[in-house]
Scaffold this motif. Sequence first.
Motif, PDB file in Angstrom:
ATOM      1  N   VAL A  35       0.844  -1.193   0.000  1.00  0.00           N
ATOM      2  CA  VAL A  35       0.000   0.000   0.000  1.00  0.00           C
ATOM      3  C   VAL A  35       0.883   1.248   0.000  1.00  0.00           C
ATOM      4  O   VAL A  35       0.680   2.174  -0.796  1.00  0.00           O
ATOM      5  CB  VAL A  35      -0.957   0.008   1.217  1.00  0.00           C
ATOM      6  CG1 VAL A  35      -1.702   1.327   1.320  1.00  0.00           C
ATOM      7  CG2 VAL A  35      -1.930  -1.155   1.148  1.00  0.00           C
ATOM      8  N   VAL A  36       1.886   1.263   0.884  1.00  0.00           N
ATOM      9  CA  VAL A  36       2.794   2.413   0.984  1.00  0.00           C
ATOM     10  C   VAL A  36       3.541   2.609  -0.329  1.00  0.00           C
ATOM     11  O   VAL A  36       3.653   3.730  -0.833  1.00  0.00           O
ATOM     12  CB  VAL A  36       3.781   2.227   2.166  1.00  0.00           C
ATOM     13  CG1 VAL A  36       4.882   3.274   2.140  1.00  0.00           C
ATOM     14  CG2 VAL A  36       3.037   2.269   3.491  1.00  0.00           C
ATOM     15  N   GLU A  37       4.039   1.525  -0.907  1.00  0.00           N
ATOM     16  CA  GLU A  37       4.794   1.605  -2.164  1.00  0.00           C
ATOM     17  C   GLU A  37       3.935   2.187  -3.287  1.00  0.00           C
ATOM     18  O   GLU A  37       4.385   3.062  -4.033  1.00  0.00           O
ATOM     19  CB  GLU A  37       5.301   0.217  -2.547  1.00  0.00           C
ATOM     20  CG  GLU A  37       6.132   0.209  -3.801  1.00  0.00           C
ATOM     21  CD  GLU A  37       6.595  -1.193  -4.174  1.00  0.00           C
ATOM     22  OE1 GLU A  37       6.894  -1.394  -5.359  1.00  0.00           O
ATOM     23  OE2 GLU A  37       6.650  -2.066  -3.284  1.00  0.00           O
ATOM     24  N   ASN A  38       2.702   1.730  -3.421  1.00  0.00           N
ATOM     25  CA  ASN A  38       1.809   2.251  -4.456  1.00  0.00           C
ATOM     26  C   ASN A  38       1.462   3.711  -4.218  1.00  0.00           C
ATOM     27  O   ASN A  38       1.397   4.498  -5.157  1.00  0.00           O
ATOM     28  CB  ASN A  38       0.537   1.410  -4.547  1.00  0.00           C
ATOM     29  CG  ASN A  38       0.744   0.178  -5.390  1.00  0.00           C
ATOM     30  OD1 ASN A  38       0.965   0.296  -6.587  1.00  0.00           O
ATOM     31  ND2 ASN A  38       0.708  -0.984  -4.769  1.00  0.00           N
ATOM     32  N   PHE A  39       1.240   4.075  -2.963  1.00  0.00           N
ATOM     33  CA  PHE A  39       0.949   5.468  -2.627  1.00  0.00           C
ATOM     34  C   PHE A  39       2.130   6.358  -3.006  1.00  0.00           C
ATOM     35  O   PHE A  39       1.965   7.415  -3.612  1.00  0.00           O
ATOM     36  CB  PHE A  39       0.640   5.591  -1.125  1.00  0.00           C
ATOM     37  CG  PHE A  39       0.412   7.004  -0.680  1.00  0.00           C
ATOM     38  CD1 PHE A  39      -0.828   7.597  -0.817  1.00  0.00           C
ATOM     39  CD2 PHE A  39       1.437   7.736  -0.111  1.00  0.00           C
ATOM     40  CE1 PHE A  39      -1.048   8.892  -0.412  1.00  0.00           C
ATOM     41  CE2 PHE A  39       1.236   9.042   0.306  1.00  0.00           C
ATOM     42  CZ  PHE A  39      -0.014   9.618   0.152  1.00  0.00           C
TER      43      PHE A  39
END
Length: 161
Positions: A35-39
């Motif tokens: 999630v963090v990587e995509n954000f």
Amino acid sequence: MKPLDSVYFHFPWQEKLKGGSTHLRGNSLKTWEEVVENFQKKYFPESKTMEGKAAISLFHQFPDESLSEALERFRGLLRKTPTHGFSEPIQLNMFIDGLRPQTKQLLDALAGGKIKLKPPEEATELIENMPANDHAILCDRVHQPTKKSLLELSLHDALLA
């Protein structure tokens, strides 16, 4: 039959949701790291990250800035670019390198030697524990009162003479 609001108002995002043309499929993100990587990919593109990294690495303390103000400004740069990738010891070195010589001397004296030779946790603690009113201690002493000689008169005194 279509719902009443769809008849009167057209929302393009509704088609994307129904048609499955969204960027991510349902349940495609399994971990918080994903999630963090995509954000970060979406909101912190490489160009923005490089700009932020340059601002962090070129940090310097302003002449009229106290240590605590400089620290807050440096931390603001770090928060502005969460994808900077600098480790804490590197961040600490960049901060210390950007300080004015007088500030570095004061920190070295406080550390009982070179502050850069202290463990990062100890150096950070010393910097954070400096008084918030360190501005008076660290400001440059530019104004030097001068003695007026007999021949030097202010404009006001010259008019009165």
